[in-house]
Design a protein around this motif. Structure first.
Motif, PDB file in Angstrom:
ATOM      1  N   MET A  15       0.860  -1.195   0.000  1.00  0.00           N
ATOM      2  CA  MET A  15       0.000   0.000   0.000  1.00  0.00           C
ATOM      3  C   MET A  15       0.895   1.243   0.000  1.00  0.00           C
ATOM      4  N   ASP A  16       1.260   1.699  -1.172  1.00  0.00           N
ATOM      5  CA  ASP A  16       2.252   2.780  -1.252  1.00  0.00           C
ATOM      6  C   ASP A  16       1.646   4.037  -1.871  1.00  0.00           C
ATOM      7  N   GLY A  17       2.187   5.181  -1.466  1.00  0.00           N
ATOM      8  CA  GLY A  17       1.808   6.446  -2.090  1.00  0.00           C
ATOM      9  C   GLY A  17       0.955   7.361  -1.229  1.00  0.00           C
ATOM     10  N   ASN A  18       0.842   7.056   0.060  1.00  0.00           N
ATOM     11  CA  ASN A  18       0.051   7.932   0.940  1.00  0.00           C
ATOM     12  C   ASN A  18       0.644   9.340   0.990  1.00  0.00           C
ATOM     13  N   GLY A  19       1.963   9.400   1.115  1.00  0.00           N
ATOM     14  CA  GLY A  19       2.635  10.694   1.237  1.00  0.00           C
ATOM     15  C   GLY A  19       2.452  11.540  -0.014  1.00  0.00           C
ATOM     16  N   ARG A  20       2.633  10.913  -1.161  1.00  0.00           N
ATOM     17  CA  ARG A  20       2.480  11.671  -2.414  1.00  0.00           C
ATOM     18  C   ARG A  20       1.036  12.074  -2.671  1.00  0.00           C
ATOM     19  N   ARG A  29       1.804  14.805   5.080  1.00  0.00           N
ATOM     20  CA  ARG A  29       1.859  13.378   4.764  1.00  0.00           C
ATOM     21  C   ARG A  29       0.928  12.553   5.667  1.00  0.00           C
ATOM     22  N   HIS A  33      -1.833   9.182   5.268  1.00  0.00           N
ATOM     23  CA  HIS A  33      -1.941   7.922   6.015  1.00  0.00           C
ATOM     24  C   HIS A  33      -3.366   7.734   6.553  1.00  0.00           C
ATOM     25  N   ALA A  59       1.682  -2.843   5.833  1.00  0.00           N
ATOM     26  CA  ALA A  59       1.305  -1.602   6.518  1.00  0.00           C
ATOM     27  C   ALA A  59       2.511  -0.798   6.990  1.00  0.00           C
ATOM     28  N   ASN A  64      10.823   1.292   7.690  1.00  0.00           N
ATOM     29  CA  ASN A  64      10.076   2.552   7.818  1.00  0.00           C
ATOM     30  C   ASN A  64      10.390   3.328   9.105  1.00  0.00           C
ATOM     31  N   ARG A  67      11.940   6.935   9.070  1.00  0.00           N
ATOM     32  CA  ARG A  67      11.163   8.167   8.817  1.00  0.00           C
ATOM     33  C   ARG A  67      11.126   9.058  10.052  1.00  0.00           C
ATOM     34  N   GLU A  71       6.009  11.133  11.948  1.00  0.00           N
ATOM     35  CA  GLU A  71       5.269  10.313  10.978  1.00  0.00           C
ATOM     36  C   GLU A  71       5.123   8.873  11.492  1.00  0.00           C
ATOM     37  N   ILE A  75       1.621   6.736  12.262  1.00  0.00           N
ATOM     38  CA  ILE A  75       1.295   5.425  11.678  1.00  0.00           C
ATOM     39  C   ILE A  75       0.963   4.425  12.795  1.00  0.00           C
TER      40      ILE A  75
HETATM   41  C1  IPE Z   1       2.841   4.018   2.166  1.00  0.00           C
HETATM   42  O1  IPE Z   1       2.857   5.332   1.727  1.00  0.00           O
HETATM   43  C2  IPE Z   1       2.634   3.894   3.657  1.00  0.00           C
HETATM   44  C3  IPE Z   1       3.829   3.438   4.401  1.00  0.00           C
HETATM   45  C4  IPE Z   1       4.982   3.137   3.882  1.00  0.00           C
HETATM   46  C5  IPE Z   1       3.680   3.323   5.834  1.00  0.00           C
HETATM   47  P1  IPE Z   1       4.162   6.212   1.817  1.00  0.00           P
HETATM   48  O2  IPE Z   1       4.194   6.898   3.129  1.00  0.00           O
HETATM   49  O3  IPE Z   1       5.373   5.407   1.491  1.00  0.00           O
HETATM   50  O4  IPE Z   1       3.901   7.281   0.681  1.00  0.00           O
HETATM   51  P2  IPE Z   1       4.951   7.804  -0.389  1.00  0.00           P
HETATM   52  O5  IPE Z   1       5.534   6.614  -1.051  1.00  0.00           O
HETATM   53  O6  IPE Z   1       5.973   8.593   0.360  1.00  0.00           O
HETATM   54  O7  IPE Z   1       4.134   8.632  -1.315  1.00  0.00           O
END
Ligand code: IPE
Ligand code: IPE
Ligand code: MG
Length: 242
Positions: A15-20, A29, A33, A59, A64, A67, A71, A75
Motif C-alpha cells: 500500500m504505497d503512495g500515501n505521502g504523495r 503526509r 496515512h 502496513a 520505515n 522516517r 510520521e 502510523i
Molecule cells: C505508504 O505510503 C505507507 C507506508 C509506507 C507506511 P508512503 O508513506 O510510502 O507514501 P509515499 O511513497 O511517500 O508517497
C-alpha cells in the motif's frame, strides 16, 4: 473449474503512495496515512466480495523506522485506531487476523493489541487478513534460519531435513499459501523487502494510483486482469501442454 484455478486465493498488497497523495493536495503526509486507513477498510471488504481467501496488507516495513518520529508515531496511532475500531466487525464477519513481522521490538501496547486481534479471531475460517507490520522479508528469513539453527544445535533436526518446506514452516507465513498476486500502488516498480521468499511464482500488478485512491473498481479490474494470465510455474502453458 478453470475459473476456480485462475481466481487468486491469496492477494498481497504493498500500500504505497500515501505521502504523495497528500503532497499533491498540499496536505501533510499524515493526512495521506489517514485516508490510507479508509482505503484499507474498503480493500478488506472488496477482497471478501471477490472471494479472496487470504489478503495480506503491507502496513509498515522494518525499514520505515527511518522516517521522522512524528510520521512513525502517526502510523502507530492509526494502527491502534484501526484495530480498536474495526476488530469487532472483522470478527463478526468471520475474518481471521494474523500479523506477520517482528514483534518483540514493538511498543508493548501495540504488541498487546496485535495479540488481542489474533486471539479473538483465531477460530474464524471465512477469510484471513494478514497484517504485515514491522515486516521485512530478510528479517523474516533470518529469524526462521535462527530457529532452525537452534533446533539443529539442540539435535531436534538434521542438516538433511533443511528443505524449502522446512524453511516455509518457520516463516511468519507458515501454513498460508504463497500469494498468487502481488499488487503495488503508487507507480514504484520494486518489492521493498516484501515477501521475497513467498513471491517466487507470484504475478505482479504495479498500479499508477496512490494508495488512498485504490478503490473497489480498481481492485476488481486488477483481479480480472490477473485471471487472464498464463501461469506456468516452470512448466508449459495449458494450451501447449494439451
Ligand atoms: C505508504 O505510503 C505507507 C507506508 C509506507 C507506511 P508512503 O508513506 O510510502 O507514501 P509515499 O511513497 O511517500 O508517497
Ligand atoms: C513499502 O513502501 C512499505 C509499505 C508500503 C508499508 P515504502 O514507501 O517504504 O518503500 P520504498 O522506500 O519506496 O522502497
Ligand atoms: Mg512509499
Amino acid at each position: 473449474m478453470e475459473d476456480q484455478v485462475r481466481h487468486p486465493k491469496h492477494v498481497a498488497i504493498i500500500m504505497d503512495g500515501n505521502g504523495r497523495w497528500a503532497k499533491a493536495r498540499g496536505l501533510p503526509r499524515t493526512m495521506g496515512h489517514r485516508r490510507g486507513v479508509e482505503a484499507v477498510r474498503q480493500a478488506v471488504r472488496t477482497a471478501r466480495e471477490l472471494g479472496i481467501e487470504y489478503l495480506t496488507l503491507f502496513a509498515f516495513s522494518s525499514e520505515n523506522w527511518k522516517r521522522p518520529q512524528e510520521e512513525v508515531g502517526e502510523i502507530l496511532r492509526l494502527l491502534k485506531f484501526f484495530i480498536r475500531r474495526d476488530l469487532a466487525e472483522l470478527h463478526r464477519e468471520g475474518v481471521r487476523v494474523r500479523v506477520i513481522g517482528e514483534r518483540n521490538s514493538l511498543p508493548a501496547d501495540i504488541r498487546h493489541l496485535l495479540e488481542e486481534a489474533e486471539e479473538l479471531t483465531v477460530d474464524n475460517d471465512r477469510n484471513t487478513l494478514l497484517v504485515a507490520f514491522n515486516y521485512g522479508a530478510r528479517d523474516e528469513i533470518a529469524r526462521a534460519m535462527r530457529r532452525i539453527a537452534e533446533k539443529l544445535v539442540a539435535g531436534e533436526t538434521t542438516v538433511d531435513a533443511v528443505t524449502p518446506e522446512l524453511l516455509d514452516a518457520h516463516l511468519d507465513t507458515a501454513g498460508i499459501p504463497d500469494p498468487d498476486l502481488i499488487i503495488r500502488t503508487s507507480g514504484e516498480l520494486r518489492l521493498s523487502n516484501f515477501l521475497l521468499w513467498q513471491a517466487a511464482y507470484s504475478e505482479f500488478a504495479f498500479l499508477p494510483c496512490y494508495w488512498p485512491d485504490f478503490d473497489e473498481a480498481i481492485f476488481a479490474e486488477t483481479v480480472r486482469e490477473y485471471s487472464l494470465r498464463d501461469r506456468r510455474f516452470g512448466g508449459l502453458s495449458h494450451e501447449i501442454a494439451s
